[in-house]
Design a protein around this motif. Structure first.
Motif, PDB file in Angstrom:
ATOM      1  N   LYS A 132       0.882  -1.262  -0.080  1.00 12.24           N
ATOM      2  CA  LYS A 132       0.028  -0.151  -0.182  1.00 12.24           C
ATOM      3  C   LYS A 132       0.752   1.253   0.049  1.00 12.24           C
ATOM      4  O   LYS A 132       0.512   2.270  -0.588  1.00 12.24           O
ATOM      5  CB  LYS A 132      -0.937   0.023   1.126  1.00 12.24           C
ATOM      6  N   VAL A 133       1.991   1.265   0.643  1.00 11.16           N
ATOM      7  CA  VAL A 133       2.992   2.276   0.906  1.00 11.16           C
ATOM      8  C   VAL A 133       4.133   1.637   0.537  1.00 11.16           C
ATOM      9  O   VAL A 133       4.785   0.614   0.967  1.00 11.16           O
ATOM     10  CB  VAL A 133       2.777   2.965   2.076  1.00 11.16           C
ATOM     11  N   GLU A 134       5.017   2.573  -0.283  1.00  8.03           N
ATOM     12  CA  GLU A 134       6.518   1.864  -0.639  1.00  8.03           C
ATOM     13  C   GLU A 134       7.371   2.057   0.392  1.00  8.03           C
ATOM     14  O   GLU A 134       7.326   3.259   1.324  1.00  8.03           O
ATOM     15  CB  GLU A 134       7.170   2.761  -1.588  1.00  8.03           C
ATOM     16  N   PHE A 135       8.109   0.944   0.770  1.00 12.38           N
ATOM     17  CA  PHE A 135       8.815   0.862   2.258  1.00 12.38           C
ATOM     18  C   PHE A 135      10.322   1.676   1.967  1.00 12.38           C
ATOM     19  O   PHE A 135      10.847   1.571   0.932  1.00 12.38           O
ATOM     20  CB  PHE A 135       8.902  -0.648   2.595  1.00 12.38           C
ATOM     21  N   LEU A 136      10.447   2.559   2.861  1.00 10.17           N
ATOM     22  CA  LEU A 136      11.615   3.228   3.013  1.00 10.17           C
ATOM     23  C   LEU A 136      12.534   2.745   4.056  1.00 10.17           C
ATOM     24  O   LEU A 136      12.087   1.907   4.820  1.00 10.17           O
ATOM     25  CB  LEU A 136      11.716   4.663   3.015  1.00 10.17           C
ATOM     26  N   GLU A 137      13.803   3.084   4.295  1.00 14.37           N
ATOM     27  CA  GLU A 137      14.429   2.822   5.138  1.00 14.37           C
ATOM     28  C   GLU A 137      13.998   2.671   6.662  1.00 14.37           C
ATOM     29  O   GLU A 137      14.042   2.208   7.597  1.00 14.37           O
ATOM     30  CB  GLU A 137      16.175   3.395   5.415  1.00 14.37           C
ATOM     31  N   LYS A 183      30.523  -0.178  13.136  1.00 13.47           N
ATOM     32  CA  LYS A 183      31.720   0.328  12.609  1.00 13.47           C
ATOM     33  C   LYS A 183      32.422  -0.515  11.741  1.00 13.47           C
ATOM     34  O   LYS A 183      32.814  -0.061  10.800  1.00 13.47           O
ATOM     35  CB  LYS A 183      32.537   0.407  14.072  1.00 13.47           C
ATOM     36  N   ASP A 184      32.151  -1.738  11.643  1.00 17.68           N
ATOM     37  CA  ASP A 184      32.634  -2.532  10.670  1.00 17.68           C
ATOM     38  C   ASP A 184      31.977  -2.177   9.313  1.00 17.68           C
ATOM     39  O   ASP A 184      32.795  -2.434   8.164  1.00 17.68           O
ATOM     40  CB  ASP A 184      32.422  -4.016  10.968  1.00 17.68           C
ATOM     41  N   LEU A 185      30.685  -1.808   9.300  1.00 17.81           N
ATOM     42  CA  LEU A 185      30.124  -1.513   8.089  1.00 17.81           C
ATOM     43  C   LEU A 185      30.097   0.032   7.595  1.00 17.81           C
ATOM     44  O   LEU A 185      29.738   0.353   6.548  1.00 17.81           O
ATOM     45  CB  LEU A 185      28.747  -1.534   8.165  1.00 17.81           C
ATOM     46  N   GLU A 186      31.272   0.548   8.176  1.00 12.39           N
ATOM     47  CA  GLU A 186      31.802   1.974   8.217  1.00 12.39           C
ATOM     48  C   GLU A 186      30.530   2.897   7.976  1.00 12.39           C
ATOM     49  O   GLU A 186      30.486   4.044   7.499  1.00 12.39           O
ATOM     50  CB  GLU A 186      32.662   2.118   6.797  1.00 12.39           C
ATOM     51  N   LYS A 202      16.930  -9.875   5.948  1.00 13.34           N
ATOM     52  CA  LYS A 202      16.090  -9.778   5.018  1.00 13.34           C
ATOM     53  C   LYS A 202      15.605  -8.538   4.238  1.00 13.34           C
ATOM     54  O   LYS A 202      14.888  -8.455   3.155  1.00 13.34           O
ATOM     55  CB  LYS A 202      14.493 -10.552   5.596  1.00 13.34           C
ATOM     56  N   ILE A 203      16.075  -7.462   4.925  1.00 11.12           N
ATOM     57  CA  ILE A 203      15.829  -6.033   4.387  1.00 11.12           C
ATOM     58  C   ILE A 203      16.716  -6.018   3.010  1.00 11.12           C
ATOM     59  O   ILE A 203      17.954  -6.189   3.108  1.00 11.12           O
ATOM     60  CB  ILE A 203      16.220  -5.063   5.429  1.00 11.12           C
ATOM     61  N   PRO A 204      16.244  -5.441   2.005  1.00  4.62           N
ATOM     62  CA  PRO A 204      17.337  -5.110   0.731  1.00  4.62           C
ATOM     63  C   PRO A 204      18.533  -4.429   1.368  1.00  4.62           C
ATOM     64  O   PRO A 204      18.358  -3.282   2.066  1.00  4.62           O
ATOM     65  CB  PRO A 204      16.185  -4.340  -0.137  1.00  4.62           C
ATOM     66  N   LYS A 205      19.379  -4.823   0.807  1.00  2.01           N
ATOM     67  CA  LYS A 205      20.901  -3.963   1.173  1.00  2.01           C
ATOM     68  C   LYS A 205      20.743  -2.425   0.979  1.00  2.01           C
ATOM     69  O   LYS A 205      21.487  -1.843   1.698  1.00  2.01           O
ATOM     70  CB  LYS A 205      21.871  -4.972   0.400  1.00  2.01           C
ATOM     71  N   SER A 206      20.199  -2.124  -0.005  1.00  2.32           N
ATOM     72  CA  SER A 206      20.043  -0.666  -0.216  1.00  2.32           C
ATOM     73  C   SER A 206      19.285   0.259   0.870  1.00  2.32           C
ATOM     74  O   SER A 206      19.574   1.341   1.122  1.00  2.32           O
ATOM     75  CB  SER A 206      19.458  -0.319  -1.513  1.00  2.32           C
ATOM     76  N   PHE A 207      18.636  -0.828   1.951  1.00  4.71           N
ATOM     77  CA  PHE A 207      17.810   0.091   2.976  1.00  4.71           C
ATOM     78  C   PHE A 207      18.190  -0.256   4.141  1.00  4.71           C
ATOM     79  O   PHE A 207      17.911  -0.031   5.234  1.00  4.71           O
ATOM     80  CB  PHE A 207      16.434  -0.433   2.870  1.00  4.71           C
ATOM     81  N   ARG A 208      19.369  -1.083   4.056  1.00  4.51           N
ATOM     82  CA  ARG A 208      20.196  -1.733   5.419  1.00  4.51           C
ATOM     83  C   ARG A 208      21.092  -0.613   6.063  1.00  4.51           C
ATOM     84  O   ARG A 208      22.189  -1.178   5.982  1.00  4.51           O
ATOM     85  CB  ARG A 208      20.573  -3.132   5.160  1.00  4.51           C
TER      86      ARG A 208
END
Length: 619
Positions: free
Chosen positions: A214-219, A279-282, A244-250
């Motif tokens: 119904k609504v586009e999910f954002l981060e 921190k590892d993910l910068e 399970k979250i798309p990497k672009s929103f993680r």
């Protein structure tokens, strides 16, 4: 900034050094120190990152699914004493849920105390006061307020009235009837649900919105889901959902949401792991993330606060108002009033003025420190010269004036609110009159509240129940419990806590124990930490080792991790029973609990193999 921040760091380092010298007098102290030290150094190894504070290009302050300070307000409420005080906002426990390795469990339904009045619904729409944020691309909430109020109120009612786990079906039917499900309506309905801690229903709404697209999910929407899963089903499930979250929103917001919930659960190991992962993910080291660690260490290990401040200094992370509030509370809890005042001066030097909550915190610590002459000017500042114009401060001022014993000021402020009171002002007035031992006035306010609002929640009844408990008025307390039952509202941990105290104060400890056990079993919701401690402390006074150990075990079963205060209470039970506490040091090591000075003294007294001058002569 650097000079002032360095001064604060220096004061906490000095306190830590003093603590370490004191603690080193404990036998075999190294066994307690090393695991924590190693883990912390791994988590907070410094990396150069750009800073994203509240002043950096973050979204504007409006409204969203998930508050960026999630968990922080709850965590503040937990610190009602030095060692413990876990609030009622902890994850519910389901009968059918199995605990994970972190001792967490969850319930798929909402928190119990969910009843609301019509007035509350309308009042809440007027001013979302949490630090909610939307991107600049979102529609301005204020422009469409009247339409949103109608739509979101209707959506909210549909969700609240849906049976247990059937929110999805109720929403499907509502949409089929021709109703539009828009983002603003969803956001405000979500806000209402969160404010009433209906996390299970909020989670079902989020799941429905994502599944039906119904609504586009954002981060931020994924972050909201992580927060809800952590609150309802536990941190472990929330961590699994992140995969399970798309990497672009993680992004950073998602992980800091997980961090906030780990802190809320007092899960030190998992909190440090999540911080290290960020921190590892910068991701940038933000003030929010550092505040979470400060909150955690304020409760479990104050010595580590200096390490967090050092990290903030190295990474040039500017402290926020909330940072200073944490540090002020830490100093106040340690009765270091001079240190607390210096932090306030540093804060003002940085251009940050104390808000109402910070002023109330300062006044509380001045009162507890016996410095009423310092508390009174702050209360006058909170009034702002005209209490009528600054009426919003009355709910904070009423209990503070009562703590100072100023009945005239309590009466003066209540007379301002009395003609047209808000429900939170009524609760504050009941608490204030109770502190002043004026039960009749508290009852008068309660009666006015009952007549003014059509339907009250158990939270509102509990305010009066606490007054009866504090004054050992068992008969009136029982009558009020009957009134709660007749009203049809459901009760939860807040009410159980008041009931436990009511019976304990009346000398019926076994009855209080029975109530707590039945409440937890029948409702599958986690009771408050203070409820367990109230009963356990009574068993400690009696020297009842069997029941104290039983209560200690039940606390662990409920998901409360090992803390200093329960161990202190348990060891005191053995001391009062005059029996040796075999293996207590090993239990502390196994639970990774570092003894403070008081606990170390208890351990020495309870040590079955402790040598004394007399025993050495007899050997």
């Amino acid at each position: 900034m650097c000079r002032n921040q360095s001064y604060i760091l220096g004061t906490f380092r000095a306190c830590c050094a003093k603590s370490k010298v004191t603690s080193c007098s404990i036998e075999d102290n190294a066994a307690f120190v090393e695991p924590q030290k190693v883990r912390f150094n791994t988590s907070l190894s410094s990396k150069r990152c750009y800073v994203m504070t509240r002043g950096s290009p973050m979204p504007c302050r409006r409204l969203q699914f998930f508050s960026t300070q999630a968990g922080t307000e709850s965590s503040e409420e937990e610190d009602d004493d030095l060692e413990a005080g876990v609030s009622e906002r902890q994850t519910p426990v389901s009968a059918g849920a199995t605990q994970d390795s972190n001792g967490e469990a969850g319930n798929d339904d909402e928190f119990s105390e969910l009843e609301i009045s019509e007035d509350e619904i309308n009042d809440d729409v007027e001013g979302p006061q949490n630090e909610m944020e939307l991107s600049d691309t979102e529609p301005d909430v204020s422009r469409e307020k009247s339409r949103e109020r109608r739509g979101s109120n209707q959506l909210f009612r549909i969700i609240v009235t849906a049976p247990g786990l059937s929110v999805h079906n109720a929403l499907e039917k509502w949409v089929e009837e021709g109703n539009e499900l828009t983002r603003p309506d969803i956001l405000l309905a979500m806000l209402f649900l969160r404010r009433r801690r209906m996390y299970g229903r909020a989670l079902q709404l989020s799941e429905y919105v994502e599944s039906t697209k119904k609504v586009e999910f954002l981060e931020r929407d994924y972050a909201s889901r992580v927060d809800l899963i952590a609150k309802v089903r536990g941190v472990h499930k929330a961590e699994n959902y992140i995969e399970k979250i798309p990497k672009s929103f993680r992004g950073e917001v998602v992980y800091r949401t997980l961090l906030a919930n780990c802190v809320l659960a007092n899960n030190v190991k998992k909190s440090e792991q999540v911080f290290s992962k960020m921190k590892d993910l910068e991701f940038p080291i933000t003030c929010f993330a550092c505040n979470q660690l400060l909150l955690l260490y304020k409760r479990v290990d104050k010595k580590k606060i200096a390490d967090v401040l050092l990290l903030m200094e190295k990474e040039k992370v500017k402290p926020s108002l909330f940072t200073y509030r944490i540090l002020i509370d830490t100093k106040g809890q340690s009765n270091d009033i001079a240190g607390m005042d210096q932090i306030v001066e540093t804060m003002k030097a940085e251009g940050i003025e104390p808000d109402l909550a910070t002023q109330a915190l300062l006044a509380k610590h001045y009162v507890l420190g016996g410095l009423k002459e310092k508390a009174e000017p702050i209360l006058k500042q909170m009034e702002g010269g005209n209490a009528k114009e600054n009426r919003w401060a009355c709910r904070s001022l009423l209990p503070l004036y009562a703590t100072l014993g100023k009945a005239d000021d309590v009466e003066r402020l209540w007379n301002i609110c009395k003609p047209n009171p808000r429900i939170d002002e009524c609760i504050a007035a009941i608490e204030a009159w109770g502190k002043l031992n004026n039960v009749e006035e508290a009852e008068a306010v309660f009666d006015k509240m009952v007549k003014t609002w059509k339907k009250l929640s158990s939270k509102h009844y509990t305010a009066m129940l606490k007054v009866y408990a504090n004054h050992k008025m068992l008969a009136k307390g029982k009558d009020l419990v009957k009134q709660i039952g007749e009203s049809g509202c459901r009760i939860g941990p807040l009410t159980w806590d008041a009931l436990v105290k009511l019976y304990v104060e009346a000398g019926e400890v076994e009855k209080a124990d029975s109530i707590l056990l039945k409440a937890a079993r029948q409702n599958q919701i986690k009771p408050m930490f203070s409820s367990y401690m109230t009963i356990m402390e009574q068993y400690a006074r009696r020297g009842d080792v069997h029941n104290a150990e039983k209560m200690f075990h039940r606390m662990r079963q409920a998901g409360y991790q090992a803390r200093i205060r329960p161990f202190q209470c348990l060891i005191q039970t053995y001391l009062n029973a005059k029996v040796p506490a075999y293996g207590m040091r090993e239990r502390l090591i196994a639970d990774n609990v570092f003894p403070n000075k008081a606990l170390a003294a208890q351990l020495a007294s309870a040590d079955a193999f402790r040598k004394t001058a007399v025993s050495e002569l007899l050997d």
